[in-house]
Design a protein around this motif. Structure first.
Motif, short mmCIF file in Angstrom:
data_model
loop_
_atom_site.label_atom_id
_atom_site.label_comp_id
_atom_site.label_asym_id
_atom_site.label_seq_id
_atom_site.Cartn_x
_atom_site.Cartn_y
_atom_site.Cartn_z
N SER A 81 0.95 -1.26 0.05
CA SER A 81 0.10 -0.04 -0.11
C SER A 81 1.05 1.07 0.00
CB SER A 81 -0.88 0.04 1.23
OG SER A 81 -0.01 0.11 2.40
N PRO A 82 0.30 2.50 -0.27
CA PRO A 82 1.05 3.64 -0.30
C PRO A 82 1.45 4.02 1.05
CG PRO A 82 -0.95 4.13 -1.39
CD PRO A 82 -1.14 2.59 -0.88
N GLU A 83 0.60 3.62 2.07
CA GLU A 83 1.24 4.08 3.45
C GLU A 83 2.45 3.10 3.90
OE1 GLU A 83 -3.18 4.72 2.95
OE2 GLU A 83 -1.78 2.94 2.72
N PHE A 84 2.51 1.83 3.60
CA PHE A 84 3.68 1.31 3.67
C PHE A 84 4.95 1.62 2.95
CE2 PHE A 84 6.35 -3.04 2.92
CZ PHE A 84 6.46 -3.13 4.14
N ILE A 85 4.57 2.02 1.62
CA ILE A 85 5.81 2.43 0.90
C ILE A 85 6.50 3.72 1.73
CG2 ILE A 85 6.21 3.50 -1.40
CD1 ILE A 85 4.49 1.33 -2.36
N ASN A 86 5.46 4.75 2.12
CA ASN A 86 5.84 5.87 2.69
C ASN A 86 6.66 5.53 3.93
OD1 ASN A 86 4.64 7.50 0.96
ND2 ASN A 86 2.61 7.74 1.93
N ALA A 87 6.25 4.46 4.73
CA ALA A 87 7.06 4.09 6.03
C ALA A 87 8.35 3.54 5.60
CB ALA A 87 6.25 3.07 6.90
N LEU A 88 8.49 2.81 4.27
CA LEU A 88 9.83 2.22 3.92
C LEU A 88 10.67 3.58 3.55
CD1 LEU A 88 8.71 -0.72 1.77
CD2 LEU A 88 9.84 -0.64 4.26
N GLN A 89 9.82 4.54 2.92
CA GLN A 89 10.69 5.76 2.52
C GLN A 89 11.33 6.47 3.96
OE1 GLN A 89 10.81 6.99 -0.91
NE2 GLN A 89 12.46 8.19 0.08
N PHE A 90 10.74 6.41 4.70
CA PHE A 90 11.07 7.14 6.03
C PHE A 90 12.43 6.12 6.37
CE2 PHE A 90 11.56 6.63 10.63
CZ PHE A 90 11.76 8.17 10.88
N VAL A 91 12.42 4.98 6.22
CA VAL A 91 13.89 4.36 6.61
C VAL A 91 14.74 4.83 5.37
CG1 VAL A 91 14.73 1.96 6.83
CG2 VAL A 91 12.32 2.46 7.87
N TYR A 92 14.38 4.54 4.31
CA TYR A 92 15.34 5.01 3.17
C TYR A 92 15.84 6.54 3.66
CZ TYR A 92 17.10 5.82 -1.52
OH TYR A 92 18.00 6.04 -2.61
N ILE A 133 17.22 1.00 -4.37
CA ILE A 133 16.14 -0.05 -4.17
C ILE A 133 15.00 0.36 -4.64
CG2 ILE A 133 15.65 0.94 -1.89
CD1 ILE A 133 15.76 -3.04 -2.63
N ASN A 134 14.06 -0.44 -5.23
CA ASN A 134 12.77 -0.07 -5.86
C ASN A 134 11.57 -0.19 -4.53
OD1 ASN A 134 10.09 -0.12 -7.16
ND2 ASN A 134 11.13 -0.51 -8.83
N LEU A 135 11.28 0.64 -3.70
CA LEU A 135 10.41 0.38 -2.74
C LEU A 135 9.13 -0.20 -3.03
CD1 LEU A 135 11.11 3.61 -0.64
CD2 LEU A 135 12.22 1.55 -0.55
N ASN A 136 8.54 0.16 -4.17
CA ASN A 136 7.24 -0.41 -4.64
C ASN A 136 7.30 -1.95 -4.94
OD1 ASN A 136 5.57 1.94 -4.83
ND2 ASN A 136 7.10 2.59 -6.58
N GLN A 137 8.30 -2.12 -5.51
CA GLN A 137 8.53 -3.66 -5.73
C GLN A 137 9.09 -4.25 -4.55
OE1 GLN A 137 8.45 -5.30 -8.85
NE2 GLN A 137 8.05 -6.86 -7.57
N LEU A 138 9.62 -3.82 -3.56
CA LEU A 138 9.84 -4.28 -2.14
C LEU A 138 8.84 -4.49 -1.38
CD1 LEU A 138 12.33 -5.33 -0.22
CD2 LEU A 138 12.11 -2.79 0.74
N ALA A 139 7.87 -3.51 -1.42
CA ALA A 139 6.37 -3.70 -0.84
C ALA A 139 5.51 -4.97 -1.30
CB ALA A 139 5.80 -2.36 -0.87
N GLU A 140 5.63 -5.10 -2.80
CA GLU A 140 4.93 -6.00 -3.32
C GLU A 140 5.23 -7.28 -2.91
OE1 GLU A 140 3.40 -7.39 -7.98
OE2 GLU A 140 4.39 -5.42 -7.65
N ASP A 141 6.71 -7.38 -3.12
CA ASP A 141 7.11 -8.95 -2.92
C ASP A 141 7.03 -9.34 -1.20
OD1 ASP A 141 8.19 -8.88 -5.37
OD2 ASP A 141 10.26 -8.38 -5.15
N ALA A 142 7.02 -8.19 -0.54
CA ALA A 142 7.03 -8.48 1.00
C ALA A 142 5.47 -9.11 1.49
CB ALA A 142 7.50 -7.33 1.88
N ALA A 143 4.64 -8.21 0.71
CA ALA A 143 3.13 -8.67 0.95
C ALA A 143 2.93 -9.99 0.30
CB ALA A 143 2.30 -7.48 0.74
N ASN A 144 3.20 -10.05 -0.66
CA ASN A 144 3.07 -11.50 -1.40
C ASN A 144 3.81 -12.86 -0.62
OD1 ASN A 144 1.43 -10.62 -3.62
ND2 ASN A 144 3.21 -10.24 -4.90
N ASN A 145 4.96 -12.45 -0.30
CA ASN A 145 5.65 -13.68 0.59
C ASN A 145 4.94 -14.04 1.97
OD1 ASN A 145 7.50 -15.14 1.77
ND2 ASN A 145 8.95 -13.39 1.97
#
Length: 462
Positions: free
Chosen positions: A233-244, A439-451
């Motif tokens: 989700s956009p919210e998760f990607i934004n949280a990952l962006q904070f870490v980035y 790193i591609n944060l969108n792809q990272l989020a998608e892979d994590a949720a699918n996993n």
């Protein structure tokens, strides 16, 4: 006349026998046995074992019809299910907040709602605790203790950076954006991590959870009896962006991208970092294991994100198996009262509590003048703990003042399903971000949720 006398004698004997029989049955009903789990090991914890034995002796002297049997079993989900299926659970056992839904969903928890009301505990619960404990308006547990994550700081590092307030307190950031800026400034001025972010052994995901919620991340929902991952989700990607941004924009983190919880604590204690998300019960390890000066420790609230301010909570509570009788459940509440895990108090409980706080003081561990979180609004045990803590307090309460002000903080339990597995996946996300600037944060989020969905949630049957 002879027939009448015989009849009277027969009736008398019958009444007498009935009285004896009834008395014996009643006595059997009153004789109750409960098994208490988590009993300490005599060799491993002799002091704790002695305290429990003293409690047992006092309890059975106070309630001679109730027998306390010892059980050393400690809760784990792997051992719980076979014991529950075989009706071998202790009558009272300790369990972390993270596991209560598994026990309730599996149908092994006794409903304690009426007893909680009868003993006067429900109306006395703090508002936050009542929200945490209730399931569809029912309560299945007796709370023992709780913690909530805060932002622990090393005052010495702030002093080195020239950033301490005039009164010696840490200028805690109120938002996550402020945290990033402050942590970057500390790293620039001292060369030390402004913020310590663990990334290994599920600690990264555990620490990241409060940040994710602050960005509005919804990790999972139950849909038509199936758990579904929702965090691509956009919210998760934004949280990952904070870490980035912590790493690649503000250079606020340690140069080491592989840090577990123990290493994080060691870094904070030894002055290699300034801020670290952790519960207040980390103070003991900081002082005893890593040699941190207790006067350098401070703690504030976790900063707010776009969706508000959230603190991950944990702790322990008591549960009772569903097959326990009403008399056994009542005995459980009496036991909890005697050992001091309710608003009421006892001589044994007070002695145990005072010994622990006094010992912490003598070992130069942190003793704050009040408990960080009170489960109950009022009660004898609350008053006693406050009195003893004030007597043995050994730190400046101003260094902890902000942490006690939780009015605007939402305290949340851990995610309900496969929480540790989720933490592991989040660990991998954080490590990927800290080691790959592209790193591609969108792809990272998608892979994590699918996993998480494919390998874990799809296998959940409750």
């Amino acid at each position: 006349m002879k027939k009448i006398i015989c009849l009277i004698m027969a009736l008398t004997m019958g009444v007498s026998m009935a009285g004896c029989s009834g008395g014996k049955t009643k006595q059997n009903a009153e004789n109750i046995t409960i098994t208490v789990g988590n009993w300490p090991d005599k060799n491993a914890n002799p002091t704790e074992y002695e305290n429990w034995e003293n409690n047992r002796t006092e309890f059975m002297s106070t309630y001679p019809n109730i027998t306390i049997e010892r059980d050393s079993w400690n809760f784990s989900i792997d051992s719980f299910l076979p014991k529950a299926a075989g009706n071998q659970l202790p009558t009272i056992f300790r369990i972390p907040y993270t596991e209560i839904d598994k026990v309730i969903e599996a149908g092994y928890a006794a409903d304690l709602t009426d007893k909680m009301k009868e003993y006067g505990y429900t109306d006395n619960l703090s508002d936050k605790m009542l929200d945490i404990l209730q399931r569809d308006g029912k309560i299945y547990m007796i709370p023992i203790n709780m913690y909530a994550m805060g932002l622990v700081g090393n005052r010495k590092v702030f002093e080195e950076a020239g950033l301490l307030n005039d009164d010696g307190t840490i200028p805690y950031p109120q938002t996550l954006d402020e945290l990033a800026v402050l942590a970057g400034e500390i790293k620039e001025k001292t060369g030390k991590a402004g913020y310590i972010l663990p990334t290994m052994k599920n600690n990264g995901g555990w620490h990241f959870m409060s940040i994710a919620w602050a960005y509005g991340v919804n990790f999972m929902e139950k849909e038509n009896d199936k758990w579904v991952a929702k965090f691509n989700s956009p919210e998760f990607i934004n949280a990952l962006q904070f870490v980035y941004d912590l790493k690649w924009k503000y250079n606020a983190l340690s140069d080491n991208a592989l840090i577990d919880g123990k290493e994080g604590q060691k870094m904070l204690a030894s002055g290699q970092g300034a801020l670290y998300i952790a519960p207040a019960d980390v103070f003991g390890a900081l002082v005893a294991e890593y040699g941190m000066d207790k006067d350098d420790i401070s703690i504030g609230k976790i900063p707010a994100g776009p969706n508000g301010q959230y603190a991950l909570m944990g702790g322990n509570l008591y549960m009772v198996p569903k097959n326990a009788s009403e008399e056994q459940i009542d005995a459980v509440f009496k036991w909890a009262e005697l050992i001091g895990d309710t608003p009421k108090s006892s001589a044994s409980a007070e002695k145990t509590v005072e010994q622990k706080i006094k010992s912490d003081n003598e070992q130069n561990k942190v003793v704050i003048e009040r408990e960080p979180f009170k489960i109950y609004k009022s009660g004898e045990m609350n008053d006693f703990k406050d009195k003893v803590r004030k007597q043995y307090a050994n730190v400046n309460s101003e260094y902890y003042k902000e942490y006690f002000d939780m009015d605007n903080v939402q305290i949340r339990a851990e995610e309900p399903v496969n929480c540790q597995q989720l933490y592991s996946i989040l660990d991998n996300c954080i490590q990927s971000i800290l080691t790959d600037k592209n790193i591609n944060l969108n792809q990272l989020a998608e892979d994590a949720a699918n996993n998480f969905q494919k390998n874990y949630l799809d296998n959940v049957s409750y």
